[in-house]
Design a protein around this motif. Sequence first.
Motif, PDB file in Angstrom:
ATOM      1  N   LEU A 287      -3.071   0.344  -3.667  1.00  0.00           N
ATOM      2  CA  LEU A 287      -2.406  -0.930  -3.401  1.00  0.00           C
ATOM      3  C   LEU A 287      -1.894  -1.486  -4.716  1.00  0.00           C
ATOM      4  O   LEU A 287      -2.442  -1.214  -5.787  1.00  0.00           O
ATOM      5  CB  LEU A 287      -3.334  -1.921  -2.693  1.00  0.00           C
ATOM      6  N   ARG A 288      -0.835  -2.270  -4.599  1.00  0.00           N
ATOM      7  CA  ARG A 288      -0.259  -2.926  -5.775  1.00  0.00           C
ATOM      8  C   ARG A 288       0.095  -4.365  -5.443  1.00  0.00           C
ATOM      9  O   ARG A 288       0.540  -4.670  -4.331  1.00  0.00           O
ATOM     10  CB  ARG A 288       1.004  -2.197  -6.246  1.00  0.00           C
ATOM     11  N   THR A 289      -0.096  -5.217  -6.411  1.00  0.00           N
ATOM     12  CA  THR A 289       0.355  -6.599  -6.321  1.00  0.00           C
ATOM     13  C   THR A 289       0.418  -7.168  -7.727  1.00  0.00           C
ATOM     14  O   THR A 289      -0.130  -6.588  -8.670  1.00  0.00           O
ATOM     15  CB  THR A 289      -0.576  -7.442  -5.423  1.00  0.00           C
TER      16      THR A 289
ATOM     17  N   LEU B 285      -1.604  -5.379 -10.723  1.00  0.00           N
ATOM     18  CA  LEU B 285      -2.798  -4.648 -10.293  1.00  0.00           C
ATOM     19  C   LEU B 285      -2.406  -3.416  -9.498  1.00  0.00           C
ATOM     20  O   LEU B 285      -1.540  -3.465  -8.624  1.00  0.00           O
ATOM     21  CB  LEU B 285      -3.679  -5.536  -9.403  1.00  0.00           C
ATOM     22  N   MET B 286      -3.074  -2.303  -9.803  1.00  0.00           N
ATOM     23  CA  MET B 286      -3.032  -1.108  -8.968  1.00  0.00           C
ATOM     24  C   MET B 286      -4.475  -0.712  -8.701  1.00  0.00           C
ATOM     25  O   MET B 286      -5.259  -0.533  -9.632  1.00  0.00           O
ATOM     26  CB  MET B 286      -2.283   0.031  -9.673  1.00  0.00           C
ATOM     27  N   LEU B 287      -4.849  -0.629  -7.437  1.00  0.00           N
ATOM     28  CA  LEU B 287      -6.198  -0.224  -7.040  1.00  0.00           C
ATOM     29  C   LEU B 287      -6.073   1.109  -6.315  1.00  0.00           C
ATOM     30  O   LEU B 287      -5.535   1.178  -5.214  1.00  0.00           O
ATOM     31  CB  LEU B 287      -6.840  -1.278  -6.142  1.00  0.00           C
ATOM     32  N   GLN B 288      -6.574   2.171  -6.946  1.00  0.00           N
ATOM     33  CA  GLN B 288      -6.299   3.544  -6.518  1.00  0.00           C
ATOM     34  C   GLN B 288      -7.576   4.250  -6.056  1.00  0.00           C
ATOM     35  O   GLN B 288      -8.566   4.304  -6.781  1.00  0.00           O
ATOM     36  CB  GLN B 288      -5.688   4.300  -7.703  1.00  0.00           C
ATOM     37  N   LYS B 289      -7.532   4.799  -4.848  1.00  0.00           N
ATOM     38  CA  LYS B 289      -8.677   5.534  -4.302  1.00  0.00           C
ATOM     39  C   LYS B 289      -8.780   6.892  -4.988  1.00  0.00           C
ATOM     40  O   LYS B 289      -7.888   7.727  -4.872  1.00  0.00           O
ATOM     41  CB  LYS B 289      -8.527   5.706  -2.787  1.00  0.00           C
TER      42      LYS B 289
ATOM     43  N   THR C 165       2.413 -12.045  -5.982  1.00  0.00           N
ATOM     44  CA  THR C 165       3.812 -11.715  -5.718  1.00  0.00           C
ATOM     45  C   THR C 165       3.927 -10.198  -5.602  1.00  0.00           C
ATOM     46  O   THR C 165       3.131  -9.457  -6.188  1.00  0.00           O
ATOM     47  CB  THR C 165       4.742 -12.216  -6.838  1.00  0.00           C
ATOM     48  N   PRO C 166       4.900  -9.714  -4.850  1.00  0.00           N
ATOM     49  CA  PRO C 166       5.004  -8.267  -4.639  1.00  0.00           C
ATOM     50  C   PRO C 166       5.498  -7.519  -5.868  1.00  0.00           C
ATOM     51  O   PRO C 166       6.198  -8.075  -6.718  1.00  0.00           O
ATOM     52  CB  PRO C 166       6.010  -8.154  -3.487  1.00  0.00           C
ATOM     53  N   VAL C 167       5.120  -6.250  -5.945  1.00  0.00           N
ATOM     54  CA  VAL C 167       5.621  -5.328  -6.966  1.00  0.00           C
ATOM     55  C   VAL C 167       6.666  -4.442  -6.307  1.00  0.00           C
ATOM     56  O   VAL C 167       6.420  -3.861  -5.247  1.00  0.00           O
ATOM     57  CB  VAL C 167       4.480  -4.464  -7.545  1.00  0.00           C
ATOM     58  N   GLU C 168       7.814  -4.342  -6.914  1.00  0.00           N
ATOM     59  CA  GLU C 168       8.881  -3.517  -6.347  1.00  0.00           C
ATOM     60  C   GLU C 168       8.473  -2.043  -6.327  1.00  0.00           C
ATOM     61  O   GLU C 168       7.895  -1.544  -7.302  1.00  0.00           O
ATOM     62  CB  GLU C 168      10.163  -3.668  -7.170  1.00  0.00           C
TER      63      GLU C 168
ATOM     64  N   PHE D 242       0.858  -1.183   0.000  1.00  0.00           N
ATOM     65  CA  PHE D 242       0.000   0.000   0.000  1.00  0.00           C
ATOM     66  C   PHE D 242       0.892   1.231   0.000  1.00  0.00           C
ATOM     67  O   PHE D 242       1.847   1.315   0.777  1.00  0.00           O
ATOM     68  CB  PHE D 242      -0.899   0.022   1.236  1.00  0.00           C
ATOM     69  N   ILE D 243       0.580   2.188  -0.855  1.00  0.00           N
ATOM     70  CA  ILE D 243       1.315   3.446  -0.908  1.00  0.00           C
ATOM     71  C   ILE D 243       0.357   4.538  -0.464  1.00  0.00           C
ATOM     72  O   ILE D 243      -0.655   4.805  -1.109  1.00  0.00           O
ATOM     73  CB  ILE D 243       1.877   3.724  -2.318  1.00  0.00           C
ATOM     74  N   GLY D 244       0.677   5.149   0.651  1.00  0.00           N
ATOM     75  CA  GLY D 244      -0.190   6.129   1.288  1.00  0.00           C
ATOM     76  C   GLY D 244      -0.227   5.850   2.779  1.00  0.00           C
ATOM     77  O   GLY D 244       0.382   4.891   3.265  1.00  0.00           O
ATOM     78  N   ARG D 245      -0.939   6.661   3.514  1.00  0.00           N
ATOM     79  CA  ARG D 245      -1.053   6.472   4.958  1.00  0.00           C
ATOM     80  C   ARG D 245      -2.144   5.447   5.251  1.00  0.00           C
ATOM     81  O   ARG D 245      -3.317   5.670   4.939  1.00  0.00           O
ATOM     82  CB  ARG D 245      -1.365   7.801   5.645  1.00  0.00           C
ATOM     83  N   THR D 246      -1.754   4.333   5.832  1.00  0.00           N
ATOM     84  CA  THR D 246      -2.685   3.241   6.101  1.00  0.00           C
ATOM     85  C   THR D 246      -2.462   2.708   7.509  1.00  0.00           C
ATOM     86  O   THR D 246      -1.412   2.925   8.115  1.00  0.00           O
ATOM     87  CB  THR D 246      -2.492   2.090   5.100  1.00  0.00           C
ATOM     88  N   GLU D 247      -3.459   1.981   8.002  1.00  0.00           N
ATOM     89  CA  GLU D 247      -3.345   1.319   9.300  1.00  0.00           C
ATOM     90  C   GLU D 247      -3.679  -0.158   9.132  1.00  0.00           C
ATOM     91  O   GLU D 247      -4.725  -0.510   8.583  1.00  0.00           O
ATOM     92  CB  GLU D 247      -4.296   1.949  10.318  1.00  0.00           C
ATOM     93  N   THR D 248      -2.776  -1.016   9.594  1.00  0.00           N
ATOM     94  CA  THR D 248      -3.019  -2.452   9.567  1.00  0.00           C
ATOM     95  C   THR D 248      -3.712  -2.856  10.857  1.00  0.00           C
ATOM     96  O   THR D 248      -3.223  -2.578  11.957  1.00  0.00           O
ATOM     97  CB  THR D 248      -1.704  -3.229   9.404  1.00  0.00           C
TER      98      THR D 248
END
Length: 360
Positions: free
Chosen positions: A54-56, A110-114, A137-140, A33-39
């Motif tokens: 998010l990206r994957t 995949l990129m899912l963008q708000k 698998t992760p995206v660098e 996740f790129i941005g301010r998030t809370e797990t």
Amino acid sequence: MNKKLLSIALLLFPIMALAAGKNVKANDKAVSFIGRTETLADGSVRYDWVGTYLRTRFTGGNIAVIASETGTSYYNVIIDGKVTKKMKITGTSPQKYVLASDLSKDSHELMLQKCTEGEYGCTTIHSIEIADNGTLTPVEPKKRLIEAYGDSYTCGYGTEGRTASERFRLDTENCNKAYIPIMARYFDADYRIIAHSGNGMVRNWGDKKQQSSVNMSTRYTQLYDDFSTKAFDYNQRRPDIVTINIGTNDFSPTAIPEAQKYVAAYIKMIETISKRYDNVPILCITPHSSNHYLRAAIQLLKESTANIYPNVHFAMLMNNIINDDVDLGSDWHPNYQGQTKIAMTLIPQISKIMHWEVKE
């Protein structure tokens, strides 16, 4: 089973388990996740700042998210770099949202963008669902990162509106068509956006008081835009450059604040960001629609920071770049073409500061 076969079976088990499983927790290492998030404790990831994505990378041809929402948020689904659809997420109970189906079974990104702001909804991604034989698998992360603080211009408010006189609707907001993501794509960078429409550094749009009780000075250190006032701990990756584009709302009609109060709040933001991010370069942007009050305040800011903050830079004025008849969307905000003009004005200035190459 002999020991050799047992060892091979144990080595293969994690791969087999992933291939057989349909649901992967949102906090899985394959999902970023790129941005301010809370797990959250159950592995869900919650956030509300506009532009968070998010990206994957997935195989198997199908992918969906299980998500819930406090209000309504719109999202861009981007597969292999192309926007395939814009969809609405709503409802407080977790629901399945299909992002892609019947694709080739090889690897896709995949990129899912708000697209929309936290004022309208806070999203929780509970899990990712893939095909029975699929994998994640992760995206660098990209080598460059831009962090932006702003208001409606940065949010992408009304970018999909057809005319300047058209009133804002939530489905016309699309941060992907705003200048920060445009510049990020140009420089092949990731980005984080901390922005809220109508907010100023000290005073919000149309407020009858010279100082609003909640404004960008109170929001920008928060983990969430609107869901909670919980403090952000700045534990994320340091950006390469920070942009600040705040002031239009401060000097909107009625109770215009004293320039000194605006400048004092701006300097406090500069100092906080500089401290948290080890004197990161900061580009202070004068909005394209700035009036003479705001331009005077920015000039005072420039004078007040001269020779004190070597990491602070000021963008050139861009008051004459927008054509009202073709460059504006909802409520007189820049549409995609107008936002592109803003990005094209800022790109060479960022290139100079960062020594990032420009392309034809």
